[in-house]
Structure formats: structure tokens, C-alpha cells
Design an enzyme around this catalytic site. Structure first.
Site, short mmCIF file in Angstrom:
data_model
loop_
_atom_site.label_atom_id
_atom_site.label_comp_id
_atom_site.label_asym_id
_atom_site.label_seq_id
_atom_site.Cartn_x
_atom_site.Cartn_y
_atom_site.Cartn_z
CD GLN A 145 -1.05 -0.69 3.66
OE1 GLN A 145 -2.28 -0.57 3.63
NE2 GLN A 145 -0.44 -1.28 4.66
CG HIS A 160 -6.38 3.56 18.62
ND1 HIS A 160 -5.93 4.71 18.02
CD2 HIS A 160 -6.11 2.55 17.74
CE1 HIS A 160 -5.41 4.42 16.85
NE2 HIS A 160 -5.51 3.12 16.65
CD GLU A 166 -2.76 3.16 13.29
OE1 GLU A 166 -3.71 3.89 12.98
OE2 GLU A 166 -2.89 1.94 13.55
CG ASP A 219 0.30 -4.42 10.42
OD1 ASP A 219 0.70 -4.33 9.24
OD2 ASP A 219 -0.57 -3.68 10.90
CG ASP A 221 -2.30 -12.53 5.06
OD1 ASP A 221 -3.23 -12.20 5.82
OD2 ASP A 221 -2.45 -12.72 3.84
CB ALA A 222 -4.36 -11.01 9.96
CG ASP A 226 -6.80 -1.19 14.59
OD1 ASP A 226 -7.59 -0.59 13.84
OD2 ASP A 226 -5.85 -0.63 15.17
N PRO A 233 -5.53 -5.19 1.06
CG PRO A 233 -3.98 -4.52 2.69
CD PRO A 233 -4.92 -3.98 1.64
#
EC number: 2.5.1.16
Length: 314
Positions: free
Chosen positions: A42, A73, A97, A117, A149-150, A168, A177
Site C-alpha cells: 500500500q 482506539h 500504529e 500486521d 498476513d493475519a 484493527d 490487503p
């Protein structure tokens, strides 16, 4: 990576146009470009926006802003953590983040928090440029950051026994993605790595601008978990009432509206840790989303599977 020529393009125009829907957009004044680059997955930018401070932008979409990231959050993390009561192991899907990790680690019962992530570049950019977000959470001894990759992480059952799972993730855009991470099949895999009394929560797009898509996420989660609830909060930098869906087989999320239950668990779990947004009044407000949206959510019957995915409008 960031460079002089790329930065000058942003500064030449001085404005950031972000499409919220195909018919609605926001226009924000850019004071500075702190980082601009592209990962394998991205486009990434950290910009300074008038009135908002630093803003993380992925593929042209605001992910969070310095001025109000705590609203998003805190709303994402703490209702699920409070609903569980004493989570020891927490899995965060996405959250590059580090702010979701920051909020999870405020809970005294947490012994381990795994953040998965896909984009190492985003995590590294956050470590360097978004210290106001993570506040050192990446270096907490209870934290484990996994670059994967989750889908792969959950499917492999690399680790199980999570009391709370927090999704998240970026929105389910067709070219993005994360699309398959909003499917019934994925939610069933997530449930398989959770403890029997576990709680799942996901960000669930804009209730006010993308009501039907929020409803589809809710409906999909409801095919996997017994108790499911929508809630939402207006986030100024999103110009939207942002939606969340929390779910469990054992625990009914509506109990979060009970003042005694909520305040007792909040006080016990956080023991003085700073919250800038969430208290019982805010929780009650989030659970009671406006009637017109509740009715629209109830009318929507679609859900998402791998063979029948539902994409947000670009």
C-alpha cells in the site's frame, strides 16, 4: 521511501482530498509531509494536517489522527476487554500504529499481547514517526510483534488460547490487503484460536456513511458468535460515526450499558491508567446508535463469505 521530490508534490498542492463514499469527500489542508512512500502492499504517508496534527494515511484513507486517535482506539479496545473481565492473552490483527497495542497493555491482567500486521514498513514508520501513538508499547516485554498476513497467522494456529481478539484492520476494499479478513470463514478461524469465553471485536466502517456495509460485517460476525452488538462513536477526523462490532458466545455485550458492571470492571482492570474518551456515559452513548441507523442495520440481511465477498466502494 520519502524523498524531496515526493514531498514537494504534496506541498505544491497543500490539500488532501479523501473520498468517504463515491459521493462524499473531505478536503484537508496539509502543512507538511513527514513521510511518503510505498510498501509491497500500500501507499503510506504521514502528513501534518491543520487542526489535526499528524495523520497516518494508507492508500489515500485516513487511518488515525493525532488529535483524536484516542477516541477510536479506546472505543475499539476497552469495551471488549471490560466485557471479558480479566483477559490474559490478547491477539491484535492489524494495528500497525501501535496505539491499539498501547491501549491493550493498560489492562493489568494482560500477560501477553500479540500484534500481527502484514506490513512491516507501516510498523517501522510508526515506530519512528508516530511515537505519540504507540508511546513505547512495541518495547513492552508483554508485547510480541509478528509480521505476517493475519489470515496465515490465524489459519496456521501458530498460537491459540486468546481471551480477546481485536481486529484493527484496513477497510475491505476490493484491491486492498484485508478483504478476506471480513469473511465468515475467517471469523470461524479466529474463533478457533480463542478461549471458550473469549471476546471478539472488529472495526466495522462508518455507520453513518456506509450503513449497509457495517450491517454486513455485523451479520457476518453474527453467523459465528451467539451474542453480537454494534456500537459507534463520531470521530472528527473521519467526519463520520465510526462503527464497531463486539461479539462473544458467553457474554452479552449489552451488559456494558450497566453502570455498575462497567465502572467496577474499568476501575479494577485499568487501576488509574489514563483514558481520555471512554467512561460509562460514553459507552452508553456508543451502544445507543440513532434509530434510523438501527433500523437500516436490521433491514440488511447480506453477509460476506469468500465466495460472496462484499467490497466497500472505492
Amino acid at each position: 521511501m520519502a524523498g524531496g521530490s515526493e514531498k514537494s508534490v504534496f506541498l505544491k498542492w497543500s490539500w488532501f482530498l479523501e473520498w468517504l463514499t463515491p459521493n462524499r469527500a473531505t478536503l484537508k489542508h496539509i502543512e507538511d509531509v513527514i513521510f511518503q512512500g510505498r510498501s509491497r502492499f500500500q501507499e503510506i504517508a504521514v502528513v501534518r494536517v491543520s487542526g489535526e496534527g499528524k495523520v497516518l494515511v494508507l492508500d489515500g484513507k485516513t487511518q488515525s489522527s493525532e488529535s483524536d486517535e484516542f477516541m477510536y482506539h479506546e472505543a475499539l479496545v476497552h469495551p471488549a476487554m471490560i466485557l471479558h473481565g480479566s483477559p490474559r492473552k490478547v491477539l491484535i490483527l492489524g494495528g500497525g500504529e501501535g496505539a491499539t497495542l498501547r491501549e491493550v497493555l493498560k489492562h493489568r491482567s494482560v500477560e501477553k499481547a500479540v500484534m500481527v500486521d502484514i506490513d512491516e514498513t507501516v510498523v517501522n514508520v510508526a515506530r519512528e514517526h508516530l511515537r505519540e501513538w504507540h508511546r513505547g508499547a512495541f518495547d513492552d516485554p508483554r508485547a510480541e510483534v509478528v509480521i505476517d498476513d493475519a489470515w496465515n497467522y490465524v489459519a496456521s494456529k501458530a498460537e491459540t488460547g486468546f481471551d480477546v481478539v481485536i481486529a484493527d484492520l484496513v477497510d475491505p476494499l476490493e484491491a486492498g490487503p484485508a478483504t478476506r479478513l471480513y469473511s465468515e470463514e475467517y471469523y470461524r478461524m479466529v474463533k478457533d484460536v480463542m478461549t471458550p469465553g473469549g471476546v471478539f471485536v472488529t472495526q466495522a466502517v462508518s455507520i453513518s456513511h456506509l450503513t449497509e456495509y457495517h450491517a454486513i460485517i455485523r451479520n457476518t460476525v453474527a453467523r459465528v458468535f451467539k451474542h453480537v452488538e454494534s456500537y459507534g462513536v463520531y470521530v472528527p477526523s473521519f467526519d463520520s460515526m465510526w462503527g464497531f462490532v463486539v461479539a462473544s458466545d458467553d457474554k452479552d455485550p449489552r451488559i456494558l450499558g450497566d453502570r455498575g458492571f462497567f465502572e467496577t470492571r474499568l476501575s479494577h482492570q485499568l487501576q488509574g491508567a489514563e483514558l481520555r474518551f471512554l467512561d460509562h456515559a460514553s459507552m452508553l452513548h456508543m451502544l445507543n446508535i440513532p434509530k434510523m441507523y438501527r433500523e437500516a442495520i436490521a433491514r440488511e440481511k447480506r453477509y460476506a463469505t469468500l465466495d460472496n465477498q462484499v467490497f466497500l466502494p472505492a
